[in-house]
Design an enzyme around this catalytic site. Sequence first.
Site, mmCIF file in Angstrom:
data_model
loop_
_atom_site.group_PDB
_atom_site.id
_atom_site.type_symbol
_atom_site.label_atom_id
_atom_site.label_comp_id
_atom_site.label_asym_id
_atom_site.label_seq_id
_atom_site.Cartn_x
_atom_site.Cartn_y
_atom_site.Cartn_z
ATOM 1 N N GLY A 90 -10.253 7.483 -42.344
ATOM 2 C CA GLY A 90 -10.501 8.868 -42.755
ATOM 3 C C GLY A 90 -9.494 9.784 -42.108
ATOM 4 N N ARG A 93 -6.807 13.372 -38.221
ATOM 5 C CA ARG A 93 -6.008 14.472 -37.657
ATOM 6 C C ARG A 93 -5.334 15.274 -38.762
ATOM 7 N NH1 ARG A 93 -0.552 11.809 -35.816
ATOM 8 N NH2 ARG A 93 -0.637 9.940 -37.059
ATOM 9 N N ARG A 183 -6.150 7.590 -51.637
ATOM 10 C CA ARG A 183 -5.441 6.363 -51.258
ATOM 11 C C ARG A 183 -6.172 5.154 -51.829
ATOM 12 N NH1 ARG A 183 -3.907 8.222 -45.619
ATOM 13 N NH2 ARG A 183 -4.191 10.468 -45.758
ATOM 14 N N ASP A 252 -4.549 2.065 -46.527
ATOM 15 C CA ASP A 252 -4.948 3.475 -46.383
ATOM 16 C C ASP A 252 -3.737 4.398 -46.443
ATOM 17 O OD1 ASP A 252 -4.701 1.943 -43.822
ATOM 18 O OD2 ASP A 252 -4.627 3.950 -42.971
HETATM 19 P P1 AMP Z 1 -1.816 6.640 -39.534
HETATM 20 O O1 AMP Z 1 -1.226 5.579 -38.661
HETATM 21 O O2 AMP Z 1 -1.266 8.008 -39.278
HETATM 22 O O3 AMP Z 1 -1.806 6.288 -40.971
HETATM 23 O O4 AMP Z 1 -3.350 6.743 -39.073
HETATM 24 C C1 AMP Z 1 -4.299 5.723 -39.184
HETATM 25 C C2 AMP Z 1 -5.669 6.285 -38.873
HETATM 26 O O5 AMP Z 1 -5.740 6.756 -37.528
HETATM 27 C C3 AMP Z 1 -6.068 7.471 -39.736
HETATM 28 O O6 AMP Z 1 -7.467 7.411 -39.950
HETATM 29 C C4 AMP Z 1 -5.682 8.644 -38.894
HETATM 30 O O7 AMP Z 1 -6.405 9.805 -39.223
HETATM 31 C C5 AMP Z 1 -6.035 8.153 -37.502
HETATM 32 N N1 AMP Z 1 -5.225 8.795 -36.474
HETATM 33 C C6 AMP Z 1 -3.917 8.584 -36.194
HETATM 34 N N2 AMP Z 1 -3.514 9.367 -35.181
HETATM 35 C C7 AMP Z 1 -4.570 10.095 -34.803
HETATM 36 C C8 AMP Z 1 -4.812 11.090 -33.795
HETATM 37 N N3 AMP Z 1 -3.840 11.495 -32.976
HETATM 38 N N4 AMP Z 1 -6.047 11.612 -33.716
HETATM 39 C C9 AMP Z 1 -7.020 11.222 -34.531
HETATM 40 N N5 AMP Z 1 -6.884 10.288 -35.482
HETATM 41 C C10 AMP Z 1 -5.677 9.725 -35.618
HETATM 42 MG MG MG Z 2 -2.493 6.943 -42.571
#
Ligand code: AMP
Ligand code: MG
Length: 487
Positions: A90, A93, A183, A252
């Site tokens: 989900g 951020r 997604r 995702d």
């Molecule tokens: P990503 O690698 O950016 O595609 O993120 C994968 C998952 O981790 C997603 O659900 C993001 O919302 C969550 N996520 C990544 N970085 C953060 C963060 N700094 N704080 C909260 N959730 C994060």
């Molecule tokens: Mg992502």
Amino acid sequence: MKALDELTFDNRFARLGDAFSTHVLPEPLDAPRLVVASEAAMALLDLDPAVAQTPVFAELFGGHKLWAEAEPRAMVYSGHQFGGYTPQLGDGRGLLLGEVYNEAGEHWDLHLKGAGMTPYSRMGDGRAVLRSSIREFLASEALHALGIPSSRALCVIGSDTPVWREKQERGAMLLRMAHSHIRFGHFEYFYYTKKPEQQALLAEHVLNLHYPECREQPEPYLAMFREIVERNAELIAKWQAYGFCHGVMNTDNMSILGITFDFGPFAFLDDFDAHFICNHSDHEGRYSFSNQVPIGQWNLSALAQALTPFISVDALKEALGLYLPLYQANYLDLMRRRLGLTTAEDDDQHLVERLLKLMQNSGVDYTLFFRRLGDESAALAVTRLRDDFVDLAGFDAWAEQYKARVARDGDYDEEQRRARMHAVNPLYILRNYLAQNAIAAAESGDYSEVRRLHEVLSRPFEEQAGMEQYAQRPPDWGKHLEISCSS
Ligand code: AMP
Ligand code: MG
């Protein structure tokens, strides 16, 4: 041209209700300021470019202000990460602020990345750092300029808010735009949590809003899946032809629209390297450059699994079978054009493969090779490029084959050949080290380099006066930068 308070919202995803997303307000950044804005992206919202310079712009996209019509929501989804299923992800951020429609009648999601904690933040802080926001901004707009479908980026807002990664950094927000932020993982979420009603609503939503032409088909959902397969095959062919490595092709991070989406530690190849791994957390090379092709199919299979309530398994399999041949046809077509060819011959695949093998063995710069190949006649160009290769006999054999192929292709003049090839072979790409230089300056408060690089990359095929330094091979330090996932 519109002012900021004249945007028109129509929040279709928010109306799906609380099973799909949660209302969350952005957490403001301290001392928000404009780092960079994309005039081209602003134009998609009919915004007057001058509004980027007004304080309210940084306040809106730094989480301080909100339009009355915005309905900020964190979306829920799940997905396969590095091959394993994660039941709940989900927007941890990022927030979908709302959907804006422009004068041309297009809808654009406004998604604010780095907007603070949400119910999906898990162990994270909900923040994005300046460096990763700049990288996504530059890449989104550069991909678009190259003709590669991608989410877009309106702006990056910097701040004084401290954010901890390996060291202390500064928080930033990126305003991302796409026709949808849905997604593959959205479908997986409702499938694996066994919520058929919501899943049907989601499928109906995507079909109606994003694939309306499929409604006319006898099996609309199957037609939609086929279209998704086709778009992914075309997209990944473009990545491979232009040397783009996404880095985190988890389901995702795969857009239902078949656009480049949610790329983290991405890279454009400098030297050609089929085995290049841009994400240094990817120890097994699952998302290496050449693996992107089979992973594209793997991801589509994961989506197909989630669509089994709507489409028969046999039909899904048949549609999945379209992927590889379509990928190959698209890829070969692009590579022919990059080689300056206007006709097709059976052996062209072999010509491309031999060249890539030679480039791989000699560490030849992928972008500059094709650009220079179009600078002059085939015979002169290969003579000049020969020095870049170690296996000279191998290259000479290839060059003979290429010149003969060009001769069979047609009787065109040199000027035409140059124009045709330069129109598909960029001079400027977003090299890691260029991004790194711009980020280092931005981290010390100087945003001019980010802005200049963005400007140069918005016209990648056009030689720009005084910008020679952006069209060079990287220095040695610039080839071995490790980009971490901690963004
Ligand atoms: P990503 O690698 O950016 O595609 O993120 C994968 C998952 O981790 C997603 O659900 C993001 O919302 C969550 N996520 C990544 N970085 C953060 C963060 N700094 N704080 C909260 N959730 C994060
Ligand atoms: Mg992502």
